[in-house]
Design a protein around this motif. Structure first.
Motif, mmCIF file in Angstrom:
data_model
loop_
_atom_site.group_PDB
_atom_site.id
_atom_site.type_symbol
_atom_site.label_atom_id
_atom_site.label_comp_id
_atom_site.label_asym_id
_atom_site.label_seq_id
_atom_site.Cartn_x
_atom_site.Cartn_y
_atom_site.Cartn_z
ATOM 1 N N LEU A 32 0.854 -1.180 0.000
ATOM 2 C CA LEU A 32 0.000 0.000 0.000
ATOM 3 C C LEU A 32 0.894 1.235 0.000
ATOM 4 O O LEU A 32 1.704 1.420 0.908
ATOM 5 N N HIS A 33 0.778 2.059 -1.033
ATOM 6 C CA HIS A 33 1.609 3.259 -1.134
ATOM 7 C C HIS A 33 0.919 4.483 -0.549
ATOM 8 O O HIS A 33 1.575 5.342 0.037
ATOM 9 N N ASN A 34 -0.390 4.555 -0.726
ATOM 10 C CA ASN A 34 -1.055 5.799 -0.377
ATOM 11 C C ASN A 34 -2.551 5.585 -0.171
ATOM 12 O O ASN A 34 -3.172 4.803 -0.874
ATOM 13 N N LEU A 35 -3.112 6.282 0.776
ATOM 14 C CA LEU A 35 -4.556 6.383 0.982
ATOM 15 C C LEU A 35 -4.838 7.857 1.206
ATOM 16 O O LEU A 35 -4.357 8.443 2.181
ATOM 17 N N VAL A 36 -5.572 8.458 0.278
ATOM 18 C CA VAL A 36 -5.788 9.904 0.328
ATOM 19 C C VAL A 36 -7.280 10.223 0.243
ATOM 20 O O VAL A 36 -7.986 9.695 -0.611
ATOM 21 N N LYS A 37 -7.713 11.095 1.131
ATOM 22 C CA LYS A 37 -9.059 11.644 1.020
ATOM 23 C C LYS A 37 -8.935 12.826 0.056
ATOM 24 O O LYS A 37 -8.367 13.859 0.384
ATOM 25 N N VAL A 38 -9.446 12.669 -1.160
ATOM 26 C CA VAL A 38 -9.305 13.675 -2.202
ATOM 27 C C VAL A 38 -10.325 14.792 -2.024
ATOM 28 O O VAL A 38 -10.023 15.961 -2.253
ATOM 29 N N GLU A 39 -11.521 14.420 -1.619
ATOM 30 C CA GLU A 39 -12.619 15.382 -1.515
ATOM 31 C C GLU A 39 -13.517 14.988 -0.356
ATOM 32 O O GLU A 39 -13.762 13.805 -0.123
ATOM 33 N N THR A 42 -18.059 18.419 4.246
ATOM 34 C CA THR A 42 -18.445 18.139 5.632
ATOM 35 C C THR A 42 -19.882 18.550 5.953
ATOM 36 O O THR A 42 -20.373 18.217 7.019
ATOM 37 N N GLU A 43 -20.542 19.229 5.040
ATOM 38 C CA GLU A 43 -21.967 19.495 5.254
ATOM 39 C C GLU A 43 -22.776 18.214 5.074
ATOM 40 O O GLU A 43 -23.883 18.102 5.580
ATOM 41 N N VAL A 44 -22.202 17.245 4.341
ATOM 42 C CA VAL A 44 -22.894 15.984 4.078
ATOM 43 C C VAL A 44 -22.351 14.879 4.993
ATOM 44 O O VAL A 44 -23.105 14.238 5.713
ATOM 45 N N VAL A 45 -21.036 14.629 4.937
ATOM 46 C CA VAL A 45 -20.396 13.582 5.732
ATOM 47 C C VAL A 45 -19.017 14.035 6.191
ATOM 48 O O VAL A 45 -18.408 14.915 5.596
ATOM 49 N N GLU A 46 -18.554 13.412 7.285
ATOM 50 C CA GLU A 46 -17.176 13.565 7.737
ATOM 51 C C GLU A 46 -16.622 12.160 7.900
ATOM 52 O O GLU A 46 -17.275 11.301 8.501
ATOM 53 N N THR A 47 -15.421 11.933 7.355
ATOM 54 C CA THR A 47 -14.848 10.597 7.401
ATOM 55 C C THR A 47 -13.397 10.650 7.848
ATOM 56 O O THR A 47 -12.718 11.671 7.724
ATOM 57 N N ASN A 48 -12.957 9.522 8.346
ATOM 58 C CA ASN A 48 -11.554 9.317 8.668
ATOM 59 C C ASN A 48 -11.299 7.844 8.397
ATOM 60 O O ASN A 48 -12.034 6.987 8.875
ATOM 61 N N LYS A 60 -5.098 -3.950 8.584
ATOM 62 C CA LYS A 60 -6.143 -3.528 9.533
ATOM 63 C C LYS A 60 -6.722 -2.207 9.044
ATOM 64 O O LYS A 60 -5.984 -1.274 8.720
ATOM 65 N N ILE A 61 -8.044 -2.138 9.027
ATOM 66 C CA ILE A 61 -8.736 -0.931 8.598
ATOM 67 C C ILE A 61 -9.463 -0.336 9.790
ATOM 68 O O ILE A 61 -10.173 -1.028 10.514
ATOM 69 N N ASN A 62 -9.268 0.962 9.970
ATOM 70 C CA ASN A 62 -9.983 1.725 10.991
ATOM 71 C C ASN A 62 -10.666 2.888 10.295
ATOM 72 O O ASN A 62 -10.112 3.473 9.355
ATOM 73 N N GLY A 63 -11.862 3.222 10.757
ATOM 74 C CA GLY A 63 -12.564 4.315 10.110
ATOM 75 C C GLY A 63 -13.663 4.889 10.960
ATOM 76 O O GLY A 63 -14.086 4.303 11.967
ATOM 77 N N GLU A 64 -14.097 6.045 10.527
ATOM 78 C CA GLU A 64 -15.163 6.764 11.207
ATOM 79 C C GLU A 64 -15.993 7.471 10.139
ATOM 80 O O GLU A 64 -15.446 8.001 9.169
ATOM 81 N N LEU A 65 -17.299 7.456 10.307
ATOM 82 C CA LEU A 65 -18.211 8.114 9.383
ATOM 83 C C LEU A 65 -19.270 8.852 10.188
ATOM 84 O O LEU A 65 -20.007 8.237 10.963
ATOM 85 N N LYS A 66 -19.310 10.165 10.013
ATOM 86 C CA LYS A 66 -20.345 10.992 10.640
ATOM 87 C C LYS A 66 -21.280 11.477 9.540
ATOM 88 O O LYS A 66 -20.842 12.036 8.536
ATOM 89 N N ILE A 67 -22.568 11.262 9.747
ATOM 90 C CA ILE A 67 -23.579 11.693 8.778
ATOM 91 C C ILE A 67 -24.091 13.061 9.224
ATOM 92 O O ILE A 67 -24.741 13.176 10.257
#
Length: 184
Positions: A32-39, A42-48, A60-67
């Protein structure tokens, strides 16, 4: 190869696995070379989202999604995989999944292929939850992604995987780009 259904992949995958058994390509590696949030709007969703290699076959994958605004079938998602022989060459599309609305995705692919696997590692919504309500907050913790099959199916080369979304056929509130390499 263009497909609007993951089910269409079952027969080709079985054929490939029959022709190329795992043992024949056991030494293949994935980096895995890169994982980038391109766009991200935040009025719609917030992610990590983060991915770390645990060993040669598991990430291992970790993540967060706020609607932040109700999400329904007007919020569509799609995936495109591109490949290049070398990192600095032109990339060619090798796989594309047409955009599908979130509710449709939850009631089909998510329900059939993902939910039971994610359940132990997250508070992911049950497949019948739609629309996803404003204020919902989902977490994914230490999900073990086994890439053994992926290493076997992908030819050596450099890959870009773009996860895109579209809201009301108008704009992209969320885009992630993954860059990886498969080599012998």
């Amino acid at each position: 190869m263009r497909s609007s259904s993951a089910r269409n992949l079952v027969v080709p995958v079985i054929i490939i696995l029959t022709i190329h058994p795992f043992e024949a390509q056991a030494e293949r590696k994935l980096r895995l070379h890169n994982l980038v949030k391109v766009e991200e709007d935040t009025e719609v969703v917030e992610t990590n989202l983060s991915i770390i290699e645990v060993d040669g076959n598991v990430f291992k994958i970790n993540g967060e999604l706020k609607i932040n605004s109700e999400v329904d079938d007007n919020f569509e998602m799609g995936v495109e995989v591109q490949r290049s022989e070398k990192h600095d060459w032109d990339y060619e599309s090798v796989f594309y999944v047409d955009k599908i609305g979130v509710c449709s995705f939850l009631n089909t692919y998510y329900k059939e292929f993902f939910y039971e696997r994610l359940e132990e590692y997250s508070n992911a919504p049950v497949p019948s939850t739609c629309p996803l309500p404003e204020g919902a907050h989902y977490h994914l913790k230490d999900y073990p992604l086994d890439v053994t099959l992926l290493k076997t199916l992908l030819k050596p080369g450099h890959y870009r995987i773009e996860f895109t979304s579209m809201l009301n056929n108008d704009f992209n509130p969320l885009i992630y780009l993954v860059e990886l390499e498969v080599y012998d």
